[in-house]
Design a protein around this motif. Structure first.
Motif, short mmCIF file in Angstrom:
data_model
loop_
_atom_site.label_atom_id
_atom_site.label_comp_id
_atom_site.label_asym_id
_atom_site.label_seq_id
_atom_site.Cartn_x
_atom_site.Cartn_y
_atom_site.Cartn_z
N LEU A 125 0.83 -1.21 0.00
CA LEU A 125 0.00 0.00 0.00
C LEU A 125 0.87 1.26 0.00
O LEU A 125 0.50 2.27 -0.63
CB LEU A 125 -0.94 0.00 1.21
N SER A 126 2.01 1.22 0.67
CA SER A 126 2.90 2.39 0.66
C SER A 126 3.43 2.64 -0.75
O SER A 126 3.60 3.80 -1.17
CB SER A 126 4.06 2.19 1.65
N ILE A 127 3.68 1.57 -1.52
CA ILE A 127 4.10 1.73 -2.91
C ILE A 127 2.97 2.31 -3.75
O ILE A 127 3.20 3.16 -4.63
CB ILE A 127 4.58 0.37 -3.50
N VAL A 128 1.74 1.88 -3.47
CA VAL A 128 0.58 2.46 -4.15
C VAL A 128 0.50 3.96 -3.88
O VAL A 128 0.32 4.77 -4.80
CB VAL A 128 -0.73 1.77 -3.68
N PHE A 129 0.66 4.34 -2.61
CA PHE A 129 0.63 5.76 -2.25
C PHE A 129 1.76 6.53 -2.95
O PHE A 129 1.58 7.68 -3.35
CB PHE A 129 0.72 5.94 -0.74
N ALA A 130 2.92 5.88 -3.09
CA ALA A 130 4.04 6.52 -3.78
C ALA A 130 3.69 6.79 -5.24
O ALA A 130 3.97 7.87 -5.78
CB ALA A 130 5.29 5.65 -3.69
N LYS A 131 3.06 5.79 -5.90
CA LYS A 131 2.66 5.97 -7.29
C LYS A 131 1.62 7.08 -7.43
O LYS A 131 1.69 7.90 -8.36
CB LYS A 131 2.10 4.66 -7.85
N PHE A 132 0.68 7.12 -6.50
CA PHE A 132 -0.37 8.15 -6.55
C PHE A 132 0.23 9.53 -6.27
O PHE A 132 -0.23 10.53 -6.84
CB PHE A 132 -1.49 7.82 -5.56
N TYR A 133 1.25 9.58 -5.43
CA TYR A 133 1.94 10.85 -5.18
C TYR A 133 2.66 11.33 -6.44
O TYR A 133 2.57 12.51 -6.81
CB TYR A 133 2.93 10.70 -4.02
N HIS A 134 3.35 10.41 -7.12
CA HIS A 134 4.07 10.77 -8.33
C HIS A 134 3.12 11.20 -9.45
O HIS A 134 3.50 12.00 -10.32
CB HIS A 134 4.95 9.60 -8.80
N MET A 135 1.91 10.68 -9.41
CA MET A 135 0.91 11.10 -10.40
C MET A 135 0.18 12.37 -9.96
O MET A 135 -0.73 12.84 -10.64
CB MET A 135 -0.12 9.97 -10.60
N GLN A 136 0.54 12.89 -8.77
CA GLN A 136 -0.07 14.08 -8.16
C GLN A 136 -1.56 13.86 -7.86
O GLN A 136 -2.37 14.78 -7.94
CB GLN A 136 0.11 15.30 -9.08
N TRP A 137 -1.86 12.62 -7.48
CA TRP A 137 -3.23 12.29 -7.09
C TRP A 137 -3.41 12.27 -5.58
O TRP A 137 -4.54 12.30 -5.09
CB TRP A 137 -3.61 10.91 -7.66
N LEU A 138 -2.30 12.17 -4.83
CA LEU A 138 -2.34 12.15 -3.36
C LEU A 138 -1.14 12.93 -2.83
O LEU A 138 -0.09 12.97 -3.48
CB LEU A 138 -2.29 10.72 -2.82
N PRO A 139 -1.26 13.54 -1.65
CA PRO A 139 -0.10 14.22 -1.04
C PRO A 139 0.95 13.20 -0.59
O PRO A 139 0.64 12.03 -0.32
CB PRO A 139 -0.70 14.97 0.15
N THR A 163 -3.58 -2.58 -8.39
CA THR A 163 -3.70 -1.11 -8.36
C THR A 163 -2.49 -0.46 -9.03
O THR A 163 -2.63 0.42 -9.88
CB THR A 163 -3.83 -0.59 -6.91
N ILE A 164 -1.29 -0.91 -8.64
CA ILE A 164 -0.05 -0.35 -9.21
C ILE A 164 0.01 -0.65 -10.72
O ILE A 164 0.39 0.21 -11.52
CB ILE A 164 1.18 -0.94 -8.50
N ALA A 165 -0.39 -1.87 -11.10
CA ALA A 165 -0.39 -2.24 -12.52
C ALA A 165 -1.30 -1.30 -13.33
O ALA A 165 -0.95 -0.90 -14.45
CB ALA A 165 -0.83 -3.69 -12.69
N SER A 166 -2.43 -0.93 -12.75
CA SER A 166 -3.36 -0.02 -13.44
C SER A 166 -2.76 1.37 -13.59
O SER A 166 -2.92 2.02 -14.63
CB SER A 166 -4.69 0.05 -12.67
N VAL A 167 -2.06 1.84 -12.55
CA VAL A 167 -1.40 3.15 -12.62
C VAL A 167 -0.32 3.13 -13.71
O VAL A 167 -0.21 4.08 -14.51
CB VAL A 167 -0.78 3.56 -11.27
N VAL A 168 0.47 2.06 -13.74
CA VAL A 168 1.52 1.93 -14.76
C VAL A 168 0.91 1.93 -16.15
O VAL A 168 1.42 2.59 -17.08
CB VAL A 168 2.35 0.66 -14.53
N ALA A 169 -0.21 1.21 -16.32
CA ALA A 169 -0.88 1.16 -17.62
C ALA A 169 -1.35 2.56 -18.04
O ALA A 169 -1.25 2.94 -19.21
CB ALA A 169 -2.06 0.20 -17.56
N PHE A 170 -1.85 3.35 -17.08
CA PHE A 170 -2.29 4.71 -17.39
C PHE A 170 -1.10 5.60 -17.76
O PHE A 170 -1.18 6.41 -18.68
CB PHE A 170 -3.05 5.32 -16.21
N GLN A 171 0.02 5.44 -17.03
CA GLN A 171 1.21 6.23 -17.33
C GLN A 171 1.68 6.02 -18.77
O GLN A 171 2.15 6.95 -19.43
CB GLN A 171 2.35 5.86 -16.37
#
Length: 316
Positions: A22-36, A265-273
């Protein structure tokens, strides 16, 4: 207290798998500027502290109750959860990769060496012991999933050929073990209630395989899409099987299904990137919502079990 330490479960490392994931998920969302960034940092160090705590307790068990650790290490089911320890180290390596690269590298080398040893021992154990098909369950995928995690940070620290070796190894054994599991699920007795939640582990190999493949090849090609869509298929299949999860008694093995939710979740973020297709963005937010709700629920159940003194007990 001595009796509790004796039966401190190796499956406790599945907690770190879920939280570090989950911390890696939050890291990905932070890099996408979706979460602080604060969400990532807080959970990262929470996962790290819990990892040290669980490692200390199991290490203390190894010192004071070594015979019980030997029993765990030669148990047909618990042996697979020893790889949860090395996977936890590898996940912390990925989580620290951008925050503290040197610590990430130390974790990666440690996790890779330890996981390789556990993986080789586990496969040797499968070959050398006559294990009945009824004892096969998705927890067997845990030693295999770790191989696919190694390239995610490994491409930063070693040549790509090194990472591809572990990716190929994970892919090969995933296909074999899934075939065996499907045979067991269709033609033999139903999974024991305790291991029904481990069905979520089926999501992890293709989801992590997709992330690993992208890291190695840097290519959105047919095989990458194949892995991602197979992962989505298993998510859909588990939704169809939702009745199997109703009225289950809680076991600490439930943590095993939190990590695969982080992986998809991370796979979906990578696919969007890569594609910039909004469907993957929507799926990312859908899965992170499910992941946070699941982690919260399982953590609440775990705390309740700890308060009742029902965690560190003889499971045989």
């Amino acid at each position: 207290m001595k009796e509790k330490l004796k039966y401190f479960p190796i499956t406790a490392f599945a907690i770190i798998m879920g939280l570090a994931g989950l911390s890696i998920v939050f890291a990905k969302f932070y890099h996408m500027q979706w979460l602080p960034k604060i969400f990532y940092e807080v959970l990262l160090f929470t996962s790290f502290v819990l990892f040290l705590g669980i490692s200390f307790l199991y290490g203390l068990k190894a010192v004071k109750h070594f015979e019980q650790v030997k029993i765990d290490f030669n148990h047909r089911i618990r042996i697979n959860f020893f790889s949860a320890f090395s996977i936890s180290i590898l996940l912390l390596s990925i989580a620290f990769m951008n925050f503290w690269p040197f610590l990430s590298m130390v974790f990666w080398w440690t996790g890779t060496i330890v996981h390789t040893l556990f993986m080789m021992y586990t496969i040797a154990y499968w070959i050398q012991n006559n294990i009945e098909i009824k004892f096969m369950n998705p927890a067997w995928f845990i030693p295999i999933v770790g191989n696919m995690l190694i390239p995610i940070a490994g491409v930063e620290y070693m040549p790509k050929a090194f990472s591809f070796f572990y990716f190929a190894l994970g892919l090969f054994f995933w296909m074999i073990l899934f075939t065996i599991f499907l045979n067991r699920a269709i033609f033999h007795n139903q999974l024991p209630q305790k291991f029904v939640p481990t069905l979520f582990i089926l999501i992890a190999p293709p989801a992590i395989g997709f992330i690993s493949y992208i890291r190695i090849m840097q290519s959105w090609d047919t095989f990458a899409v194949f892995l991602l869509f197979i992962a989505y298929f298993f998510v859909a299949l588990l939704l169809v099987l939702h009745k199997s999860f109703e009225k289950l008694e809680f076991f600490i093995s439930w943590w095993a299904f939190t990590f695969p939710l982080m992986a998809i979740t991370i796979a979906s973020v990578v696919a969007f990137q890569i594609t910039h297709e909004n469907i993957y963005k929507y799926l990312s937010f859908f899965f992170i919502t499910i992941a946070i709700a699941t982690i919260s629920f399982v953590a609440w159940k775990t705390i309740g079990k700890i308060r009742k003194g029902e965690i560190c007990v003889n499971e045989d």
